[in-house]
Design an enzyme around this catalytic site. Structure first.
Site, PDB file in Angstrom:
ATOM      1  CD  GLU A 207      48.289  42.135  36.729  1.00 23.50           C
ATOM      2  OE1 GLU A 207      47.315  41.514  36.292  1.00 23.50           O
ATOM      3  OE2 GLU A 207      48.226  42.882  37.726  1.00 23.50           O
TER       4      GLU A 207
ATOM      5  CB  THR B  80      35.409  36.312  42.448  1.00 22.91           C
ATOM      6  OG1 THR B  80      36.811  36.256  42.231  1.00 22.91           O
ATOM      7  CG2 THR B  80      34.722  37.106  41.346  1.00 22.91           C
TER       8      THR B  80
END
Length: 645
Positions: free
Chosen positions: A509, A620
């Site tokens: 992440e 997006t």
């Protein structure tokens, strides 16, 4: 006489004098009037309208080119409730398993930790602002429904303004057999993910593949079917016709937009509005256009603030909006209010209603007016004062897609939006001067900026920036074009390194560049992977821009890693630790895995004429939206190169 005499009975025989009869009649008429009038004080219902309104007013609404559904009719017969007053304090709604993209969309494993963090924060009080009463929704079928005028947008004219057919000559089929085989594998992955979603979670927002059930969450305000809406265009471009038709039927019969829950403005816009717009432009199905504009209308009350900067959370039923409880001082988030432009411009194109474009242009006007520290855009802005709340700058979570939408707004305008172009390149110059760093090992990365102090961390979300810088390279200053392309390649290389340096060959992440670490996660809380697309997104763009075969090889490495570590018996799941050889799964097949990750992989192994970049930009959430060629549309759709399918 009011009463006709009964046969054989005299007036005196009825036992009532004339004055008594008059009082009785007066009482009776008043009672009838009261009972009849009371009906109109009851709540609206279809039954009452059928009794008292004309047949035209209650005619069921049909959707698309086929016959309408009962659900659709009910939706259009309902009237929206009056808007409530703003709440006195902010609220933090949402579930971390499908958390905001701008907030890292952390998996459910971190839910308890997130709740502890939110509970420790002090609730920020907001001003109670006057709200205008919303206009009632249309109750009958006319040429204009939910703001869409059937004569405003000509789909055939739009298609004539494309330079090339959206799906290419052979649906982007590559000439190289090895590449075609890899593309077919990605298609199989999509079908596997979809089939399991349909089997175990149909109509829910996402699939939990380990427990074989559906996940709803409370990020979408009661809306359902996020995976269906997110998958429409992916299924269509992959040629999964049966699966696409199932998805379309669900939208036609089961998509209920009359929810009364608390939704993320950002997520509903990029997933639902973006997905419906994309499906319309690819297929021409009026159903998608109608629903996109209907949902877009429900988002407008979020802009009712002193500055016009929308708040992040909105009740889709009442129109009440407020800021996230964790957001500093009740602020709005840069990547949320800055990631509306593409979709809202297209809502204006389809509806003929300028309000959508006006809303997002007002945001841009305010951003141009206020001072920016070192030319940078901090992540938190007050929707009340219009001032920055704190100076935290990130190209990853909280900031990311704002910058993406600047360059894409310019490209989507057929390179006529000079304001967006100026804002983008000015921001990129500030980013290079303040955030772009080189590690001791030679890796280029984008650090975060906290009031002038650099945090040498780069999030997975920031890895989209390789593709962003790449697609903007050709329109920069002539002397910087090659530099921008080189910078894009360097950032993409760094993100690839974050994958190759893990045991699973999937990226964490977030990864750091301090304490001797380079492109690796040093904190346990940063080691998870939730099927994110950003690294693969940059591979796809860099392949289109350079045709360097390494990007396809890197993409195939990701396919193999996904198959080995994320594929389970009933779908795909994120993993908790990319550095562990024995993986633990988070039991969530994110909808953006279907919309973004697999779509970008499919495009990576397709020819460039499948959704060519000169005709399409991706929002997006990877939903393709067409370039708006105003001059062509106004001239009747006469490009030098016309296309037909």
């Amino acid at each position: 006489m009011v009463f006709r005499k009964l046969p054989g009975v005299s007036a005196s025989g009825m036992g009532l004098r004339l004055s008594q009869k008059f009082v009785f009649l007066l009482f009776l008429s008043g009672l009838v009037t009261l009972c009849f009038g009371a009906l109109f004080f009851l709540p609206d219902s279809v039954r009452l309208k059928r009794i008292f309104l004309s047949k035209t007013d209650t005619q069921p609404v049909t959707v698309g080119s086929g016959s309408g559904s009962e659900n659709d009719a009910k939706e259009h017969l309902k009237r929206p409730k009056d808007q409530e007053h703003l709440r006195g304090i902010t609220s933090a709604k949402g579930e971390t398993s499908t958390k905001l993209k701008t907030l890292s969309r952390k998996p459910s494993v971190s839910h308890e930790a997130t709740e502890e963090r939110l509970a420790g924060g002090k609730a920020q009080e907001e001003l109670t602002l006057p709200r205008s009463k919303p206009e009632p929704a249309p109750e009958r079928v006319t040429s204009s429904i939910h703001g869409v005028n059937s004569d405003t947008f000509n789909y055939n004219k739009f298609k004539r303004c494309l330079l090339r057919a959206p799906l290419g000559r052979e649906h982007g089929k590559p000439s190289d057999p090895r590449t075609e085989e890899r593309r077919d594998k990605v298609k199989e992955m999509m079908k596997f993910a979809w089939d399991n979603y349909k089997r175990y979670a149909w109509g829910k927002n996402e699939l939990r593949p380990l427990t074989r059930n559906g996940h709803i969450g409370n990020m979408f305000g009661g809306l359902r079917g996020a995976s269906i809406i997110d998958s429409l265009d992916t299924l269509y471009i992959m040629g999964l016709t049966e699966e696409y038709n199932d998805a379309k039927e669900w939208v036609q019969t089961s998509l209920d937009l009359n929810s009364n829950g608390e939704a993320s403005l950002f997520e509903v816009n990029i997933r639902y509005v973006g997905g419906l717009l994309s499906a319309y432009y690819l297929t021409g199905e009026e159903l998608y256009k109608r629903r996109a504009v209907e949902l877009g209308e429900k988002l407008l009350p979020a802009f009712n603030t002193p500055t016009g900067i929308p708040r992040g959370v909105i009740n889709l039923g009442s129109g009440t909006s407020w800021s996230w409880g964790w957001a500093s001082a009740g602020s709005s988030i840069l990547a949320e209010f800055g990631t509306l432009h593409l979709e809202f411009v297209h809502l204006t194109e389809l509806s003929g209603n300028p309000i959508y474009t006006e809303k997002v242009m007002n945001i841009r006007k305010l951003l141009n007016k206020i001072e920016k520290p070192h030319g940078l855009y901090p992540n938190f802005l007050s929707p009340v004062s219009g001032n920055w709340v704190q100076h935290h700058v990130s190209i990853g979570g909280l900031g990311d897609s704002f910058y993406e939408y600047l360059i894409k707004s310019y490209l989507m305008s057929d390179k006529t939006d000079e304001d967006a172009k100026k804002m983008y390149y000015s921001a990129l110059e500030a980013i290079e001067a303040n955030l772009v760093q080189k590690s001791p090992g030679g890796l280029t990365y984008m650090a975060e900026w906290r009031g002038g102090i650099l945090d040498h961390k780069m999030g997975h979300l920031a890895c989209f920036s390789g593709g962003m810088v790449g697609i903007g390279a050709d329109d920069g200053a002539p002397e910087k074009r090659q530099h921008y392309l080189d910078l894009a390649a360097e950032i993409t290389h760094t993100c690839h390194e974050s994958y190759t340096r893990s045991a699973t060959k999937l990226g964490p992440e977030a990864f750091r560049f301090d304490g001797g670490a380079e492109a690796t996660a040093t904190r346990l809380s940063d080691r998870y992977y939730i099927l994110r697309p950003e690294v693969i997104e940059s591979y796809m763009y860099m392949w289109r821009l350079t045709h360097d075969p390494k990007y396809r090889e890197w993409g195939w490495e990701a396919v193999e890693a996904l198959e080995q570590h994320c594929r389970v018996d009933s779908g795909f799941s994120g993993i908790r630790d990319v550095y562990a050889t024995a993986v633990g799964h988070d039991n969530m097949q994110q909808s953006f895995f279907l919309s973004e990750t697999l779509k970008y992989l499919y495009l990576l192994f397709s020819d460039d004429d499948l959704l060519p970049l000169e005709d399409w930009v991706f929002n997006t959430e990877a939903h393709p939206l067409p370039v708006v060629r105003k001059s062509c549309l106004q001239d009747g759709g006469t490009q030098d190169k016309t296309v037909s399918e």
